[in-house]
Design a protein around this motif. Structure first.
Motif, mmCIF file in Angstrom:
data_model
loop_
_atom_site.group_PDB
_atom_site.id
_atom_site.type_symbol
_atom_site.label_atom_id
_atom_site.label_comp_id
_atom_site.label_asym_id
_atom_site.label_seq_id
_atom_site.Cartn_x
_atom_site.Cartn_y
_atom_site.Cartn_z
ATOM 1 N N MET A 114 -41.104 55.008 -30.775
ATOM 2 C CA MET A 114 -40.972 56.391 -30.071
ATOM 3 C C MET A 114 -40.182 56.094 -28.700
ATOM 4 S SD MET A 114 -44.784 57.918 -31.041
ATOM 5 C CE MET A 114 -44.838 59.633 -30.690
ATOM 6 N N TRP A 115 -40.235 54.934 -28.158
ATOM 7 C CA TRP A 115 -39.554 54.725 -27.029
ATOM 8 C C TRP A 115 -38.315 53.974 -26.942
ATOM 9 C CZ3 TRP A 115 -42.657 57.705 -24.020
ATOM 10 C CH2 TRP A 115 -43.792 57.866 -24.567
ATOM 11 N N ASN A 116 -37.499 54.188 -25.740
ATOM 12 C CA ASN A 116 -36.136 53.472 -25.557
ATOM 13 C C ASN A 116 -36.473 52.050 -25.277
ATOM 14 O OD1 ASN A 116 -34.025 52.621 -24.903
ATOM 15 N ND2 ASN A 116 -33.285 54.110 -23.441
ATOM 16 N N LEU A 117 -36.203 51.333 -26.259
ATOM 17 C CA LEU A 117 -36.618 49.658 -26.042
ATOM 18 C C LEU A 117 -35.361 48.880 -25.874
ATOM 19 C CD1 LEU A 117 -39.066 49.707 -28.928
ATOM 20 C CD2 LEU A 117 -39.679 49.805 -26.668
ATOM 21 N N GLU A 118 -34.262 49.501 -25.467
ATOM 22 C CA GLU A 118 -33.102 48.661 -25.105
ATOM 23 C C GLU A 118 -33.112 47.983 -24.083
ATOM 24 O OE1 GLU A 118 -30.461 50.059 -27.985
ATOM 25 O OE2 GLU A 118 -29.887 48.708 -26.833
ATOM 26 N N TYR A 119 -33.701 48.485 -22.997
ATOM 27 C CA TYR A 119 -33.774 47.887 -21.535
ATOM 28 C C TYR A 119 -34.693 46.548 -21.679
ATOM 29 C CZ TYR A 119 -34.219 46.939 -16.638
ATOM 30 O OH TYR A 119 -34.194 46.349 -15.412
ATOM 31 N N ILE A 120 -35.782 46.813 -22.178
ATOM 32 C CA ILE A 120 -36.831 45.817 -22.249
ATOM 33 C C ILE A 120 -36.354 44.520 -23.256
ATOM 34 C CG2 ILE A 120 -38.689 46.491 -23.976
ATOM 35 C CD1 ILE A 120 -40.691 45.241 -21.958
ATOM 36 N N THR A 121 -35.901 44.810 -24.296
ATOM 37 C CA THR A 121 -35.544 43.604 -25.279
ATOM 38 C C THR A 121 -34.197 42.975 -24.692
ATOM 39 O OG1 THR A 121 -34.250 45.375 -26.476
ATOM 40 C CG2 THR A 121 -36.370 44.868 -27.219
ATOM 41 N N LYS A 122 -33.432 43.606 -24.112
ATOM 42 C CA LYS A 122 -32.122 43.043 -23.380
ATOM 43 C C LYS A 122 -32.620 42.148 -22.552
ATOM 44 C CE LYS A 122 -27.532 44.482 -22.406
ATOM 45 N NZ LYS A 122 -26.794 45.533 -21.726
ATOM 46 N N SER A 123 -33.661 42.564 -21.642
ATOM 47 C CA SER A 123 -34.007 41.558 -20.412
ATOM 48 C C SER A 123 -34.622 40.308 -21.051
ATOM 49 C CB SER A 123 -35.134 42.418 -19.530
ATOM 50 O OG SER A 123 -34.463 43.653 -19.218
ATOM 51 N N LEU A 124 -35.682 40.660 -21.969
ATOM 52 C CA LEU A 124 -36.306 39.383 -22.716
ATOM 53 C C LEU A 124 -35.138 38.439 -23.249
ATOM 54 C CD1 LEU A 124 -38.995 41.434 -24.279
ATOM 55 C CD2 LEU A 124 -39.484 39.840 -22.574
ATOM 56 N N GLN A 125 -34.498 39.088 -23.967
ATOM 57 C CA GLN A 125 -33.281 38.174 -24.551
ATOM 58 C C GLN A 125 -32.407 37.386 -23.500
ATOM 59 O OE1 GLN A 125 -31.210 39.984 -27.883
ATOM 60 N NE2 GLN A 125 -32.714 39.916 -29.252
ATOM 61 N N ASN A 126 -32.008 38.193 -22.524
ATOM 62 C CA ASN A 126 -31.391 37.423 -21.350
ATOM 63 C C ASN A 126 -32.341 36.042 -20.825
ATOM 64 O OD1 ASN A 126 -29.150 38.988 -21.540
ATOM 65 N ND2 ASN A 126 -30.115 40.509 -19.556
ATOM 66 N N LEU A 127 -33.512 36.027 -21.122
ATOM 67 C CA LEU A 127 -34.248 34.991 -20.672
ATOM 68 C C LEU A 127 -34.353 34.283 -22.028
ATOM 69 C CD1 LEU A 127 -36.812 37.177 -18.666
ATOM 70 C CD2 LEU A 127 -35.049 35.512 -17.698
ATOM 71 N N GLN A 128 -33.871 34.324 -22.965
ATOM 72 C CA GLN A 128 -34.099 33.539 -24.301
ATOM 73 C C GLN A 128 -35.348 33.546 -24.770
ATOM 74 O OE1 GLN A 128 -31.179 32.178 -24.712
ATOM 75 N NE2 GLN A 128 -30.305 32.287 -22.644
ATOM 76 N N ILE A 129 -35.850 34.726 -24.615
ATOM 77 C CA ILE A 129 -37.320 35.070 -25.156
ATOM 78 C C ILE A 129 -36.959 35.885 -26.535
ATOM 79 C CG2 ILE A 129 -39.392 36.275 -24.780
ATOM 80 C CD1 ILE A 129 -39.194 35.966 -21.869
ATOM 81 N N LYS A 130 -37.485 35.327 -27.462
ATOM 82 C CA LYS A 130 -37.447 36.098 -28.878
ATOM 83 C C LYS A 130 -37.940 37.461 -28.960
ATOM 84 C CE LYS A 130 -35.624 32.733 -31.947
ATOM 85 N NZ LYS A 130 -34.707 32.389 -30.807
ATOM 86 N N THR A 131 -37.467 38.638 -29.462
ATOM 87 C CA THR A 131 -38.192 39.824 -29.555
ATOM 88 C C THR A 131 -38.365 40.243 -31.094
ATOM 89 O OG1 THR A 131 -35.801 40.770 -29.639
ATOM 90 C CG2 THR A 131 -36.734 40.370 -27.499
ATOM 91 N N HIS A 132 -39.706 40.434 -31.230
ATOM 92 C CA HIS A 132 -40.234 40.842 -32.616
ATOM 93 C C HIS A 132 -40.706 42.291 -32.149
ATOM 94 C CE1 HIS A 132 -41.068 36.453 -33.833
ATOM 95 N NE2 HIS A 132 -39.662 36.609 -33.381
ATOM 96 N N VAL A 133 -40.719 43.311 -33.403
ATOM 97 C CA VAL A 133 -41.128 44.194 -33.255
ATOM 98 C C VAL A 133 -42.149 44.461 -34.481
ATOM 99 C CG1 VAL A 133 -39.256 45.669 -34.146
ATOM 100 C CG2 VAL A 133 -40.791 46.990 -32.881
ATOM 101 N N GLU A 134 -43.112 45.522 -34.375
ATOM 102 C CA GLU A 134 -43.697 45.996 -35.456
ATOM 103 C C GLU A 134 -43.881 47.441 -35.597
ATOM 104 O OE1 GLU A 134 -47.623 44.008 -35.884
ATOM 105 O OE2 GLU A 134 -46.706 42.041 -35.830
ATOM 106 N N THR A 135 -43.106 48.079 -36.620
ATOM 107 C CA THR A 135 -42.939 49.355 -36.597
ATOM 108 C C THR A 135 -43.431 50.030 -37.890
ATOM 109 O OG1 THR A 135 -41.159 51.000 -36.082
ATOM 110 C CG2 THR A 135 -40.527 49.140 -37.065
ATOM 111 N N SER A 136 -43.626 51.353 -37.765
ATOM 112 C CA SER A 136 -43.808 52.255 -39.251
ATOM 113 C C SER A 136 -42.681 52.802 -39.536
ATOM 114 C CB SER A 136 -44.786 53.268 -38.982
ATOM 115 O OG SER A 136 -44.057 54.373 -38.054
ATOM 116 N N GLY A 137 -41.481 52.628 -38.856
ATOM 117 C CA GLY A 137 -40.240 53.101 -38.997
ATOM 118 C C GLY A 137 -39.809 54.558 -38.949
ATOM 119 N N ALA A 138 -41.049 55.079 -38.609
ATOM 120 C CA ALA A 138 -40.850 56.640 -38.502
ATOM 121 C C ALA A 138 -39.863 57.150 -37.556
ATOM 122 C CB ALA A 138 -42.288 57.185 -38.214
#
Ligand code: SF4
Length: 210
Positions: free
Chosen positions: A90-114
């Motif tokens: 439901m939220w814009n997750l571009e910024y946080i995932t990009k910031s995490l990946q820039n630090l070599q942190i893997k990004t996983h998500v759990e979603t209903s896909g709605a």
């Protein structure tokens, strides 16, 4: 009431209604047993009657929190983040995932896909719900399909959903916690007869960890 400036930062994904964040062990699905930093974002209108995080539903109860401060909390602690909810898409997750990946942190998500899933993801766990089906675009992106089995009819629903994901998608059946005594033996039997599926258990609940 959220002020205009905060709303703009939320729209840009620079703030998110954070419910809780904690470092623990991923208890379920493909990455079971791995250490991960969980970011639980408030807000969900999917309405599963057996939901175990109903307190997440109302996003207004969870304070808009700076995405930078969340990333700072993860940094130097964990190498994997699991973004969950609520319904995080439901939220814009571009910024946080990009910031995490820039630090070599893997990004996983759990979603209903709605909702349309934004962000850069190393792993997408899709858990479709009958009350609000996933958007078509999310099925093919899923690395893992996790179907919650509350009653016998859910096996049929699981197969219908499995027909929509990619060939390489990992398939899991997970007993709904409150009905696990009844459903787990049925799932064991089903997986032996249909070995494309694997069992996922909520091991964190057995371990008494968050
Ligand atoms: Fe709860 Fe997840 Fe269902 Fe939303 S999608 S109601 S958070 S189980």
């Amino acid at each position: 009431m959220i002020d205009k400036n905060t709303q703009q930062l939320i729209n840009k994904g620079e703030m998110l209604p954070l419910m809780e964040e904690f470092y623990t062990i991923q208890g379920e699905g493909f990455h079971t047993g791995k250490a991960a930093y969980f970011i639980r974002i408030g807000g969900c209108d999917v309405g599963c009657h057996w939901c175990d995080v109903k307190e997440s539903w109302n996003a207004d109860l969870h304070p808009p929190t700076s995405s930078n401060s969340i990333v700072n909390n993860v940094k130097n602690i964990a190498n994997t983040v699991v973004v969950t909810g609520g319904e995080p898409s439901m939220w814009n997750l571009e910024y946080i995932t990009k910031s995490l990946q820039n630090l070599q942190i893997k990004t996983h998500v759990e979603t209903s896909g709605a909702y349309k899933l934004t962000g850069l993801w190393d792993w997408i766990c899709l858990s479709p719900k009958k009350t609000k089906l996933p958007l078509e675009a999310v099925y093919l992106k899923a690395n893992e399909l996790k179907m919650i089995i509350f009653n016998k009819n859910d096996f049929k629903f699981a197969e219908e959903q499995a027909a929509k994901v990619s060939e390489n998608c990992e398939l899991f059946l997970q007993p709904e916690w409150s009905n696990k005594e009844k459903m787990t033996p049925l799932i064991v039997d089903y997986v032996m007869k249909n070995p494309k599926w694997k069992i996922s258990l909520q091991t964190h609940k057995y371990l008494n960890i968050p």
